[in-house]
Design a protein around this motif. Structure first.
Motif, short mmCIF file in Angstrom:
data_model
loop_
_atom_site.label_atom_id
_atom_site.label_comp_id
_atom_site.label_asym_id
_atom_site.label_seq_id
_atom_site.Cartn_x
_atom_site.Cartn_y
_atom_site.Cartn_z
N LYS A 47 -7.64 -24.72 -15.89
CA LYS A 47 -7.74 -25.98 -15.16
C LYS A 47 -9.20 -26.32 -14.87
CE LYS A 47 -3.34 -25.57 -12.74
NZ LYS A 47 -2.72 -25.41 -11.43
N MET A 48 -9.47 -27.61 -14.87
CA MET A 48 -10.79 -28.11 -14.49
C MET A 48 -10.57 -29.21 -13.45
SD MET A 48 -13.82 -29.93 -16.71
CE MET A 48 -12.73 -31.11 -17.47
N GLU A 49 -11.28 -29.11 -12.34
CA GLU A 49 -11.23 -30.14 -11.31
C GLU A 49 -12.53 -30.93 -11.41
OE1 GLU A 49 -10.50 -30.52 -6.51
OE2 GLU A 49 -10.23 -28.59 -7.50
N TYR A 50 -12.42 -32.25 -11.47
CA TYR A 50 -13.61 -33.08 -11.64
C TYR A 50 -13.47 -34.43 -10.95
CZ TYR A 50 -11.00 -35.68 -15.22
OH TYR A 50 -10.07 -36.45 -15.88
N ASP A 51 -14.60 -35.08 -10.74
CA ASP A 51 -14.65 -36.44 -10.22
C ASP A 51 -14.99 -37.36 -11.38
OD1 ASP A 51 -14.15 -35.60 -7.63
OD2 ASP A 51 -16.27 -35.62 -7.05
N ASP A 52 -14.34 -38.53 -11.42
CA ASP A 52 -14.67 -39.51 -12.45
C ASP A 52 -15.80 -40.42 -11.95
OD1 ASP A 52 -13.49 -41.41 -10.77
OD2 ASP A 52 -11.69 -41.60 -11.98
N SER A 53 -16.20 -41.40 -12.76
CA SER A 53 -17.33 -42.26 -12.40
C SER A 53 -17.04 -43.14 -11.20
CB SER A 53 -17.73 -43.12 -13.60
OG SER A 53 -16.64 -43.94 -13.99
N LYS A 54 -15.77 -43.26 -10.81
CA LYS A 54 -15.40 -44.04 -9.63
C LYS A 54 -15.26 -43.17 -8.39
CE LYS A 54 -13.00 -47.41 -12.43
NZ LYS A 54 -11.71 -47.95 -12.83
N GLY A 55 -15.49 -41.87 -8.54
CA GLY A 55 -15.40 -40.95 -7.42
C GLY A 55 -14.02 -40.41 -7.16
N GLN A 56 -13.07 -40.69 -8.04
CA GLN A 56 -11.71 -40.17 -7.86
C GLN A 56 -11.62 -38.75 -8.41
OE1 GLN A 56 -9.34 -43.15 -9.86
NE2 GLN A 56 -8.98 -44.23 -7.94
N ARG A 57 -10.89 -37.90 -7.69
CA ARG A 57 -10.74 -36.49 -8.06
C ARG A 57 -9.56 -36.32 -9.02
NH1 ARG A 57 -12.89 -32.16 -4.91
NH2 ARG A 57 -14.56 -33.66 -4.94
N HIS A 58 -9.76 -35.50 -10.05
CA HIS A 58 -8.72 -35.21 -11.04
C HIS A 58 -8.64 -33.71 -11.26
CE1 HIS A 58 -8.41 -39.42 -12.47
NE2 HIS A 58 -9.69 -39.45 -12.16
N ILE A 59 -7.46 -33.23 -11.65
CA ILE A 59 -7.28 -31.85 -12.08
C ILE A 59 -6.66 -31.91 -13.47
CG2 ILE A 59 -6.17 -29.64 -11.66
CD1 ILE A 59 -6.13 -30.36 -8.68
N LEU A 60 -7.35 -31.32 -14.43
CA LEU A 60 -6.93 -31.37 -15.82
C LEU A 60 -6.55 -29.97 -16.29
CD1 LEU A 60 -6.77 -33.25 -18.35
CD2 LEU A 60 -9.06 -32.43 -18.90
N ARG A 61 -5.37 -29.83 -16.89
CA ARG A 61 -4.94 -28.55 -17.45
C ARG A 61 -5.03 -28.67 -18.97
NH1 ARG A 61 0.03 -26.94 -14.85
NH2 ARG A 61 0.84 -28.87 -15.71
N TYR A 62 -5.67 -27.69 -19.59
CA TYR A 62 -5.82 -27.69 -21.05
C TYR A 62 -5.77 -26.24 -21.53
CZ TYR A 62 -10.68 -26.62 -19.82
OH TYR A 62 -11.81 -26.06 -19.30
N SER A 63 -5.67 -26.05 -22.85
CA SER A 63 -5.53 -24.71 -23.42
C SER A 63 -6.82 -24.26 -24.10
CB SER A 63 -4.40 -24.70 -24.45
OG SER A 63 -3.19 -25.02 -23.84
N VAL A 64 -7.14 -22.99 -23.95
CA VAL A 64 -8.30 -22.39 -24.62
C VAL A 64 -7.90 -21.02 -25.15
CG1 VAL A 64 -10.00 -23.56 -23.17
CG2 VAL A 64 -9.20 -21.32 -22.51
N MET A 65 -8.69 -20.49 -26.05
CA MET A 65 -8.48 -19.14 -26.54
C MET A 65 -9.09 -18.17 -25.53
SD MET A 65 -7.00 -17.75 -29.00
CE MET A 65 -6.78 -16.16 -29.69
#
Length: 87
Positions: free
Chosen positions: A62-80
């Motif tokens: 998971k990665m937690e980040y802010d977008d250019s509008k200041g909104q918080r997001h949590i993104l789940r993605y797959s890695v090796m």
């Protein structure tokens, strides 16, 4: 005497209301979004990233980040995972 009682009760009410604020903030935690290749990512600032485990397989992170509008997001993605040896 009545004024002192009113002052004491109002300070207790203010303290009780202040205790409720963190609960409201915790409820505003964004939902976890699953990454897809067609997604347009607007990442202005990375807040945190989960550790990649020491295994030799594809794992979700998971990665937690802010977008250019200041909104918080949590993104789940797959890695090796980091546990594979090359050779």
């Amino acid at each position: 005497m009545k004024a002192l009682l009113v002052l004491a009760l109002s300070s207790l009410c203010a303290t009780a209301m202040a205790d409720e604020v963190p609960a409201d903030v915790a409820q505003q935690q964004p939902a976890v979004e699953d990454y897809t290749y067609s997604m347009h990512l607007d990442i202005a600032k990375v807040i945190s990233m989960s550790e990649v485990p020491n295994v030799c397989e594809v794992v979700p992170v998971k990665m937690e980040y802010d977008d250019s509008k200041g909104q918080r997001h949590i993104l789940r993605y797959s890695v090796m995972g980091n546990g594979c040896s090359s050779g």
